[in-house]
Design a protein around this motif. Structure first.
Motif, PDB file in Angstrom:
ATOM      1  N   ASP A 123     -16.488  74.758-101.462  1.00 27.64           N
ATOM      2  CA  ASP A 123     -17.820  75.212-101.184  1.00 27.64           C
ATOM      3  C   ASP A 123     -18.617  74.195-100.153  1.00 27.64           C
ATOM      4  OD1 ASP A 123     -18.146  77.908-102.523  1.00 27.64           O
ATOM      5  OD2 ASP A 123     -17.883  76.397-104.064  1.00 27.64           O
ATOM      6  N   VAL A 124     -18.323  73.078-100.786  1.00 24.36           N
ATOM      7  CA  VAL A 124     -18.869  71.904-100.107  1.00 24.36           C
ATOM      8  C   VAL A 124     -17.874  70.655 -99.889  1.00 24.36           C
ATOM      9  CG1 VAL A 124     -20.832  69.981-100.328  1.00 24.36           C
ATOM     10  CG2 VAL A 124     -21.210  72.479-100.750  1.00 24.36           C
ATOM     11  N   VAL A 125     -17.779  69.962 -98.743  1.00 29.31           N
ATOM     12  CA  VAL A 125     -16.937  68.757 -98.542  1.00 29.31           C
ATOM     13  C   VAL A 125     -17.802  67.899 -98.308  1.00 29.31           C
ATOM     14  CG1 VAL A 125     -15.437  67.556 -97.117  1.00 29.31           C
ATOM     15  CG2 VAL A 125     -14.925  69.840 -97.913  1.00 29.31           C
ATOM     16  N   PHE A 126     -17.736  66.493 -99.112  1.00 31.32           N
ATOM     17  CA  PHE A 126     -18.582  65.333 -99.011  1.00 31.32           C
ATOM     18  C   PHE A 126     -17.923  64.298 -98.444  1.00 31.32           C
ATOM     19  CE2 PHE A 126     -20.647  61.403-100.462  1.00 31.32           C
ATOM     20  CZ  PHE A 126     -21.907  61.753-100.754  1.00 31.32           C
ATOM     21  N   GLU A 127     -18.165  63.972 -97.355  1.00 29.83           N
ATOM     22  CA  GLU A 127     -17.341  62.769 -96.863  1.00 29.83           C
ATOM     23  C   GLU A 127     -17.945  61.531 -96.102  1.00 29.83           C
ATOM     24  OE1 GLU A 127     -15.497  61.606 -93.951  1.00 29.83           O
ATOM     25  OE2 GLU A 127     -16.812  62.408 -92.692  1.00 29.83           O
ATOM     26  N   ASN A 128     -17.469  60.461 -96.229  1.00 25.25           N
ATOM     27  CA  ASN A 128     -17.813  59.234 -95.263  1.00 25.25           C
ATOM     28  C   ASN A 128     -16.990  58.224 -94.905  1.00 25.25           C
ATOM     29  OD1 ASN A 128     -17.054  58.280 -97.927  1.00 25.25           O
ATOM     30  ND2 ASN A 128     -19.019  57.049 -98.378  1.00 25.25           N
ATOM     31  N   VAL A 129     -15.742  58.993 -94.961  1.00 23.94           N
ATOM     32  CA  VAL A 129     -14.460  58.130 -94.186  1.00 23.94           C
ATOM     33  C   VAL A 129     -14.582  58.493 -92.855  1.00 23.94           C
ATOM     34  CG1 VAL A 129     -12.050  57.915 -94.519  1.00 23.94           C
ATOM     35  CG2 VAL A 129     -13.344  58.373 -96.349  1.00 23.94           C
ATOM     36  N   GLY A 130     -14.722  59.836 -92.374  1.00 26.78           N
ATOM     37  CA  GLY A 130     -14.498  59.927 -90.797  1.00 26.78           C
ATOM     38  C   GLY A 130     -13.159  60.382 -90.271  1.00 26.78           C
ATOM     39  N   GLU A 131     -12.690  59.962 -89.052  1.00 30.37           N
ATOM     40  CA  GLU A 131     -11.562  60.580 -88.480  1.00 30.37           C
ATOM     41  C   GLU A 131     -10.393  60.893 -89.437  1.00 30.37           C
ATOM     42  OE1 GLU A 131      -9.326  59.213 -84.244  1.00 30.37           O
ATOM     43  OE2 GLU A 131     -11.420  58.703 -84.746  1.00 30.37           O
ATOM     44  N   ALA A 132     -10.160  59.720 -90.067  1.00 32.79           N
ATOM     45  CA  ALA A 132      -8.923  59.885 -90.766  1.00 32.79           C
ATOM     46  C   ALA A 132      -8.683  61.358 -91.908  1.00 32.79           C
ATOM     47  CB  ALA A 132      -8.634  58.546 -91.686  1.00 32.79           C
ATOM     48  N   VAL A 133      -9.706  61.439 -92.472  1.00 29.38           N
ATOM     49  CA  VAL A 133      -9.959  62.798 -93.194  1.00 29.38           C
ATOM     50  C   VAL A 133     -10.472  63.903 -92.712  1.00 29.38           C
ATOM     51  CG1 VAL A 133      -9.979  61.297 -95.142  1.00 29.38           C
ATOM     52  CG2 VAL A 133     -12.124  62.332 -94.435  1.00 29.38           C
ATOM     53  N   TRP A 134     -10.828  63.957 -91.375  1.00 29.75           N
ATOM     54  CA  TRP A 134     -11.698  65.258 -91.011  1.00 29.75           C
ATOM     55  C   TRP A 134     -10.710  66.326 -90.799  1.00 29.75           C
ATOM     56  CZ3 TRP A 134     -16.826  65.265 -90.135  1.00 29.75           C
ATOM     57  CH2 TRP A 134     -17.466  66.388 -89.309  1.00 29.75           C
TER      58      TRP A 134
END
Length: 345
Positions: free
Chosen positions: A237-248
């Motif tokens: 339902d929700v994706v929480f990310e602060n990594v950026g391009e590598a995991v987008w």
């Protein structure tokens, strides 16, 4: 007073720990004796270059802190000398259209401690009284200091932006980092299911101990396949990310229909593919976020107190060992926060 500040930009050679003159306290400000502060990635950024951040040298580092009120205006309705407090790191102007709406974090002239103005890696600090809040009583100094950046950022991302509900599933990337670990703690505290990723199996096991329902090694495993299997093909339902391009790309493909992605960082790059067709066909929502408002800080502190939540502290260092603490942060091996004990507390 003793303080840690940068005299230029480069490596640890520009980070000095020595005496610094504290200016007089202005009306409306509070003098706080700092007991603990924690390290954040921006401390490395300010040391390395500080590019794009208006600042003057020398600059005291540090965004967050906990401590004791030493001096405050007699007419202040909330604070009193001797009170244990935590500090909100963003000093807003109070006059722009965003401040007038209560969205202080969007202030056009906001100044962050340790970036635009002197920070918390010092024995004392003066900040506007509006930035100072009572410390949750169950926390020690380091735990309380950790709330000012990571938990506040995660709170706004999860509950203001993504509107996470207790029955939902959230995918948290990079769980060893402070803000991702805060997201895990907060999401579990409201009853949501959490899938956590890391490239380190040891960090994944520690995430399980913190309540993660499912973990995925993002280096050796298939994140999207694991998310789909765990959610019976539905997606998060929700994706929480602060990594950026590598995991987008993984983040986008892991979202279920109508899912929400919220991001606060781009450490691996800031130019990922957009995949617009997936966004509009699945009616996905993407939110950017950073820090949080004064009202969100107040609400988060109240929640932490009621839930008995305790931020994870990886290690504490004395202020004089800041160089070692910065090296530890730069290594990326920590699980949770690295804290500084100020003045031996």
């Amino acid at each position: 007073m003793k303080a840690a500040f940068i005299t230029g930009h480069g490596g640890n050679e520009v980070v000095k720990i020595q005496n610094y003159t504290l200016p007089p306290r202005a009306p409306g400000e509070v003098r706080v004796r700092v007991h603990a502060a924690t390290l954040n990635q921006v401390d490395l950024y300010m040391r390395n270059s500080g590019a794009g951040i208006t600042h003057q040298l020398p600059q005291i580092l540090g965004l967050d802190a906990s401590g004791v009120v030493e001096e405050v205006d007699a007419a202040d309705p909330v604070l009193r000398p001797g009170q244990e407090v935590v500090i909100h790191p963003g000093v807003a102007c109070g006059r722009c259209e965003y401040c007038e709406r209560g969205q202080t974090v969007l202030c056009t002239r906001i100044q962050f401690l340790g970036e635009h103005r002197n920070g918390t890696f010092a024995q004392w600090i003066h900040v506007p009284a509006t930035q100072v809040f009572p410390k949750p009583a169950h926390l020690n100094w380091a735990e309380a200091a950790a709330l000012g950046v990571n938990h506040l950022t995660a709170w706004r991302m999860l509950f203001t932006k993504a509107r996470l509900q207790p029955w939902e599933t959230v995918l948290v990337f990079g769980v060893g980092g402070g803000v991702s670990l805060a997201a895990l703690q907060l999401a579990k505290a409201v009853g949501a299911r959490v899938i956590a990723t890391s490239r380190d199996d040891g960090k994944l096991e520690r995430a399980r101990a913190q309540g993660a329902d499912h973990v995925v090694n993002s280096h050796s495993g298939d994140v999207v396949r694991e998310v789909m299997a765990y959610t019976d093909g539905r997606g998060a339902d929700v994706v929480f990310e602060n990594v950026g391009e590598a995991v987008w790309p993984l983040a986008m493909r892991s979202l279920g229909r109508g899912g929400r992605l919220v991001t606060c960082g781009a450490t691996s790059g800031d130019q990922p593919g957009a995949d617009l067709r997936r966004i509009f066909v699945r009616q996905l929502q993407i939110f950017g976020s950073s820090l949080g408002t004064l009202a969100e800080f107040r609400d988060m502190l109240g929640f932490v107190g009621r839930a008995g939540l305790r931020p994870v502290i990886d290690r504490e260092y004395p202020l004089d060992a800041l160089h070692a603490a910065l090296d530890h942060l730069e290594s990326g091996t920590q699980f949770g926060k690295l804290a500084l004990r100020i003045d031996g507390h």
